[in-house]
Motif scaffolding. Structure first.
Motif, PDB file in Angstrom:
ATOM      1  N   ALA A  57       0.048  -5.139   7.666  1.00 57.80           N
ATOM      2  CA  ALA A  57       0.289  -3.660   7.916  1.00 57.80           C
ATOM      3  C   ALA A  57      -0.241  -3.227   9.385  1.00 57.80           C
ATOM      4  O   ALA A  57       0.370  -2.483   9.581  1.00 57.80           O
ATOM      5  CB  ALA A  57      -0.272  -3.357   6.775  1.00 57.80           C
ATOM      6  N   VAL A  58      -1.238  -3.967   8.901  1.00 54.17           N
ATOM      7  CA  VAL A  58      -1.757  -3.954  10.783  1.00 54.17           C
ATOM      8  C   VAL A  58      -0.711  -3.742  12.094  1.00 54.17           C
ATOM      9  O   VAL A  58      -0.507  -2.771  12.827  1.00 54.17           O
ATOM     10  CB  VAL A  58      -3.493  -4.303  11.537  1.00 54.17           C
ATOM     11  N   LEU A  59      -0.086  -4.378  12.475  1.00 55.00           N
ATOM     12  CA  LEU A  59       0.498  -5.243  12.940  1.00 55.00           C
ATOM     13  C   LEU A  59       1.194  -3.791  13.148  1.00 55.00           C
ATOM     14  O   LEU A  59       2.761  -3.957  13.377  1.00 55.00           O
ATOM     15  CB  LEU A  59       0.757  -6.394  12.754  1.00 55.00           C
ATOM     16  N   TRP A  60       1.952  -3.647  11.591  1.00 50.28           N
ATOM     17  CA  TRP A  60       2.890  -3.218  11.970  1.00 50.28           C
ATOM     18  C   TRP A  60       3.160  -1.415  12.017  1.00 50.28           C
ATOM     19  O   TRP A  60       3.450  -0.588  12.954  1.00 50.28           O
ATOM     20  CB  TRP A  60       3.513  -2.689  10.338  1.00 50.28           C
ATOM     21  N   TRP A  61       1.984  -1.129  11.496  1.00 52.00           N
ATOM     22  CA  TRP A  61       1.331   0.182  12.421  1.00 52.00           C
ATOM     23  C   TRP A  61       0.932   0.361  13.627  1.00 52.00           C
ATOM     24  O   TRP A  61       1.725   1.317  14.220  1.00 52.00           O
ATOM     25  CB  TRP A  61       0.279   0.237  11.802  1.00 52.00           C
ATOM     26  N   ALA A  62       0.917  -0.461  14.507  1.00 48.01           N
ATOM     27  CA  ALA A  62       0.774  -0.834  15.784  1.00 48.01           C
ATOM     28  C   ALA A  62       1.953  -0.937  16.465  1.00 48.01           C
ATOM     29  O   ALA A  62       2.793  -0.054  17.457  1.00 48.01           O
ATOM     30  CB  ALA A  62       0.305  -2.305  15.816  1.00 48.01           C
ATOM     31  N   TRP A  63       3.032  -1.600  15.912  1.00 49.68           N
ATOM     32  CA  TRP A  63       4.531  -1.897  16.415  1.00 49.68           C
ATOM     33  C   TRP A  63       5.545  -0.689  16.290  1.00 49.68           C
ATOM     34  O   TRP A  63       6.074  -0.561  17.358  1.00 49.68           O
ATOM     35  CB  TRP A  63       5.178  -3.040  15.017  1.00 49.68           C
ATOM     36  N   VAL A  64       5.666  -0.197  14.932  1.00 47.97           N
ATOM     37  CA  VAL A  64       5.884   1.386  14.694  1.00 47.97           C
ATOM     38  C   VAL A  64       6.156   2.544  15.078  1.00 47.97           C
ATOM     39  O   VAL A  64       6.883   3.424  15.341  1.00 47.97           O
ATOM     40  CB  VAL A  64       5.565   1.486  12.806  1.00 47.97           C
TER      41      VAL A  64
END
Length: 399
Positions: A57-64
């Motif tokens: 979820a943390v990585l996704w928030w960085a990517w998105v």
């Protein structure tokens, strides 16, 4: 003082495609997903699966965040390219520390602190670029201002969590993510989206990245072992499962949602982009990565030369991850399409429920049989959809 031409940013055009530099940016996320799978496979417990979900979820928030940013300006032009390479470095360092994101290893730097600081740099670069891009757009500048508190709160929570352990640490991680997601959810829909096709393609590519990790998980487990019929069969079954998940997204669903977004405008378009892409794609990625853990465990069973391992069941959290991950992916696809088009894909709801119900049934069956059952269920769903919805499929794909 004027900005040198080579450093100027260029606005992304309406029918733009994803640039090669953005694809290069995704390579660090490929590496990050492999690290998450490694984190789970070392100790496939419920706590580790929860930790992996939080990291994703943390990585996704960085990517998105960068998916929205590069929809405003070209990623490979001017100072934007410099920021992209800088963000790549920060994400890569963050990915390196994933095994230490919760528990620091002896020696070296403090892993949880490095993870939190890497994430902070990624978010800070994104926020700085959004501030620059919105210089001549008061509406977007106001939206960026509303975004700042949740970004800072999430990062501070991760930094505090790096000094804790156990339940308190997990609670701070969850609070960081809740702050980020709720902050964005209630912050309004006054963002900008220059190109629907670029945005849809960008998210389709990250689904392919996640599916690619599922294929890597199949191969890594048997790469150093002599080939056998069991390995061949299990590998092909796993590849077919990944292929059917690809089909479920790309054959019709992604096109239907993209068409709905192209027909929308204003705040309706932004809400579609937020719900269908920013929110719905996270559980898709989580589901695929969870399924990758199950695939990796199945291959480790059949690759063992011991005959008894071939009949050993896949049980516990790896079984839950295999079937539950596929079910979560399908449920996310249902929401993805329903929010945009108002059409509920009931066959996928039934399939997801069936996969969940099969977990206790398959608990005592050989791992290879479990993988074959998963493939059969997904194949049956795909065949039914292609026959039952042949005309709508033809309309969406060719008209």
């Amino acid at each position: 003082m004027s900005i040198p031409r080579r450093l100027r940013m260029e606005r992304l055009q309406e029918r733009a495609s994803v640039s090669p530099l953005e694809l290069f940016f995704d390579l660090v996320f490929v590496f990050a997903l492999t690290r998450v799978t490694d984190l789970m496979s070392e100790d496939p417990s419920g706590v580790n699966l929860l930790r992996a979900t939080l990291v994703l979820a943390v990585l996704w928030w960085a990517w998105v965040g960068y998916a929205w940013l590069w929809n405003l300006v070209k990623a490979d032009e001017g100072v934007a390219a410099v920021v992209l390479f800088s963000a790549m470095g920060a994400v890569f360092v963050t990915a390196l520390t994933i095994p230490e994101a919760f528990d620091d290893m002896p020696g070296g730097l403090n892993g949880p602190v490095v993870f939190a600081l890497g994430y902070f740099v990624v978010r800070l670069l994104h926020l700085t670029m959004m501030w620059i891009v919105s210089a001549d757009d008061p509406q977007l500048r106001g939206q960026v201002r509303r975004f700042v508190p949740s970004m800072l709160a999430g990062t501070v929570c991760l930094l505090v969590a790096s000094q804790l352990e156990g339940g308190a640490q997990l609670a701070l991680w969850a609070l960081a993510l809740v702050g980020d997601y709720l902050g964005t959810f209630v912050g309004g829909a006054r963002w900008r989206l220059n190109s629907v096709s670029h945005f849809a393609e960008r998210h389709g590519l990250i689904v392919i990245v996640a599916l690619g990790e599922s294929i890597v998980a199949i191969g890594i487990g048997v790469a150093a072992l002599p080939i056998s019929w069991a390995i061949v069969v299990a590998s092909l079954l796993g590849l077919a499962v990944s292929g059917l998940l690809w089909w479920a997204y790309f054959d019709v669903t992604s096109l239907a949602v993209e068409h709905a977004c192209e027909a929308a405008s204003g705040s309706r378009l932004i809400k579609l982009a937020q719900h269908c892409y920013t929110y719905a794609h996270l559980p898709m990625v989580v589901g695929i990565v969870m399924m990758s853990l199950g695939l990796k465990k199945v291959l480790s069973y059949v690759a063992d030369g011991n005959h008894h391992r071939l009949v050993d069941p896949l049980y516990g959290w790896p079984l839950v991850a295999l079937l539950g991950g596929a079910a979560l992916y399908l449920l996310a696809l249902v929401y993805f399409k329903a929010y945009a088009t108002g059409t509920v894909a009931y066959p996928r709801l039934v399939t997801a429920a069936a996969l969940a119900a099969l977990i206790p049934v398959l608990w005592h069956l050989p791992a290879l049989v479990t993988l074959a059952v998963l493939l059969a269920v997904l194949a049956a769903m795909t065949a039914f959809e292609m026959i039952r919805f042949a005309e709508p499929r033809e309309e969406i794909r060719h008209h």
